[in-house]
Design a protein around this motif. Structure first.
Motif, mmCIF file in Angstrom:
data_model
loop_
_atom_site.group_PDB
_atom_site.id
_atom_site.type_symbol
_atom_site.label_atom_id
_atom_site.label_comp_id
_atom_site.label_asym_id
_atom_site.label_seq_id
_atom_site.Cartn_x
_atom_site.Cartn_y
_atom_site.Cartn_z
ATOM 1 N N ARG A 1 48.528 71.699 33.502
ATOM 2 C CA ARG A 1 48.313 71.303 34.877
ATOM 3 C C ARG A 1 46.984 70.571 35.020
ATOM 4 O O ARG A 1 46.117 70.661 34.167
ATOM 5 N N GLN A 2 46.825 69.906 36.131
ATOM 6 C CA GLN A 2 45.560 69.269 36.433
ATOM 7 C C GLN A 2 45.291 69.442 37.917
ATOM 8 O O GLN A 2 46.224 69.662 38.691
ATOM 9 N N GLY A 3 44.050 69.361 38.274
ATOM 10 C CA GLY A 3 43.751 69.544 39.686
ATOM 11 C C GLY A 3 42.314 69.194 39.988
ATOM 12 O O GLY A 3 41.536 68.858 39.099
ATOM 13 N N ALA A 4 42.008 69.287 41.250
ATOM 14 C CA ALA A 4 40.657 69.008 41.701
ATOM 15 C C ALA A 4 40.233 70.109 42.648
ATOM 16 O O ALA A 4 41.069 70.712 43.324
ATOM 17 N N ALA A 5 38.958 70.395 42.675
ATOM 18 C CA ALA A 5 38.452 71.423 43.575
ATOM 19 C C ALA A 5 37.018 71.087 43.942
ATOM 20 O O ALA A 5 36.326 70.387 43.213
ATOM 21 N N LYS A 6 36.610 71.575 45.086
ATOM 22 C CA LYS A 6 35.218 71.414 45.508
ATOM 23 C C LYS A 6 34.594 72.809 45.544
ATOM 24 O O LYS A 6 35.045 73.672 46.295
ATOM 25 N N LEU A 7 33.578 73.004 44.712
ATOM 26 C CA LEU A 7 32.893 74.291 44.679
ATOM 27 C C LEU A 7 31.684 74.254 45.597
ATOM 28 O O LEU A 7 31.051 73.214 45.769
ATOM 29 N N THR A 8 31.398 75.399 46.188
ATOM 30 C CA THR A 8 30.211 75.572 47.017
ATOM 31 C C THR A 8 29.583 76.918 46.651
ATOM 32 O O THR A 8 30.205 77.715 45.946
ATOM 33 N N PRO A 9 28.377 77.187 47.128
ATOM 34 C CA PRO A 9 27.780 78.496 46.825
ATOM 35 C C PRO A 9 28.685 79.659 47.245
ATOM 36 O O PRO A 9 28.684 80.706 46.605
ATOM 37 N N ALA A 10 29.469 79.474 48.314
ATOM 38 C CA ALA A 10 30.338 80.548 48.789
ATOM 39 C C ALA A 10 31.670 80.605 48.045
ATOM 40 O O ALA A 10 32.382 81.604 48.127
ATOM 41 N N ALA A 11 32.014 79.550 47.335
ATOM 42 C CA ALA A 11 33.289 79.485 46.600
ATOM 43 C C ALA A 11 33.000 78.826 45.262
ATOM 44 O O ALA A 11 33.210 77.632 45.083
ATOM 45 N N ASN A 12 32.473 79.623 44.326
ATOM 46 C CA ASN A 12 31.915 79.041 43.106
ATOM 47 C C ASN A 12 32.802 79.232 41.887
ATOM 48 O O ASN A 12 32.325 79.077 40.765
ATOM 49 N N SER A 13 34.060 79.597 42.109
ATOM 50 C CA SER A 13 34.932 79.834 40.947
ATOM 51 C C SER A 13 36.050 78.810 40.841
ATOM 52 O O SER A 13 36.676 78.456 41.845
ATOM 53 N N ILE A 14 36.276 78.378 39.610
ATOM 54 C CA ILE A 14 37.411 77.520 39.303
ATOM 55 C C ILE A 14 38.548 78.431 38.865
ATOM 56 O O ILE A 14 38.368 79.269 37.985
ATOM 57 N N THR A 15 39.707 78.270 39.489
ATOM 58 C CA THR A 15 40.892 78.983 39.030
ATOM 59 C C THR A 15 41.632 78.086 38.050
ATOM 60 O O THR A 15 41.919 76.939 38.354
ATOM 61 N N VAL A 16 41.881 78.616 36.880
ATOM 62 C CA VAL A 16 42.575 77.822 35.861
ATOM 63 C C VAL A 16 44.074 78.014 36.064
ATOM 64 O O VAL A 16 44.555 79.142 35.990
ATOM 65 N N PRO A 17 44.783 76.963 36.369
ATOM 66 C CA PRO A 17 46.215 77.111 36.648
ATOM 67 C C PRO A 17 47.024 77.403 35.387
ATOM 68 O O PRO A 17 46.568 77.153 34.302
#
Ligand SMILES: [Zn+2]
Length: 188
Positions: A172-188
């Motif tokens: 899979r591929q994807g994009a995400a925007k991390l912030t101090p409040a949401a700092n985790s990447i979920t690996v699909p």
């Protein structure tokens, strides 16, 4: 979380975008506070490429002239070379840090813990801005168990407001925007 990812582009296109991004990153305008992180999981190899305005990491974008500047760069180098504490992966995946490469046109490679460059480092951009390019490679014994990567750059450095993530795996591929409040990447 899964929902953080938008299904975006076919794999080949995404891979091509990552590739072209690597070629042109030095010439793109940069925005202070914003970093870019390309993440690729290929077999057991987890690769992360961080492209960030230098100011996010050390508070300036010129050569490290003063003792204080050099201390800031040294602190950044120490933090990033201990990348297992910056990119925290699912423990059961058993990912071990394999290598770190740090580069900035504004900084002496020796200060970044790199062997001296064959040719002198390029000067910072004419506009006075400079980036840090960092490559991190991990080897994961159980890549299929990699579910999450917590990005602690926000804790380690004061200058990050957000980090744009592009992720490519075999599935899979994807994009995400991390912030101090949401700092985790979920690996699909
Ligand atoms: Zn700048």
């Amino acid at each position: 979380m899964y929902s953080h990812f938008r299904k975006t582009l076919p794999l080949a296109v995404a891979a091509a975008l990552l590739f072209s991004a690597a070629l042109v990153h030095a010439h793109e305008a940069h925005v202070h506070g914003v970093g870019k992180l390309d993440v690729a999981l290929d077999g057991q190899t987890l690769s992360l490429h961080l492209d960030s305005p230098l100011v996010n990491l050390v508070g300036f974008e010129h050569a490290a002239n003063s003792a204080k500047d050099k201390q800031a760069v040294q602190a950044m180098t120490n933090t990033l070379r201990n990348a297992g504490a910056v990119f925290v992966t699912s423990p059961s995946a058993e990912c071990k840090l394999n290598g770190v490469k740090l580069e900035s046109a504004a900084l002496d490679p020796a200060l970044l813990g790199e062997a001296a460059a064959a040719k002198p480092a390029a000067q910072a951009d004419h506009d006075g801005h400079a980036d840090l390019d960092a490559d991190f490679t991990f080897r994961c014994a159980h890549p299929e168990r990699l579910q999450k990567i917590e990005v602690r750059l926000f804790d380690a450095f004061k200058g990050f407001n957000s980090i744009d993530v592009q992720l490519v795996t075999g599935k899979r591929q994807g994009a995400a925007k991390l912030t101090p409040a949401a700092n985790s990447i979920t690996v699909p």
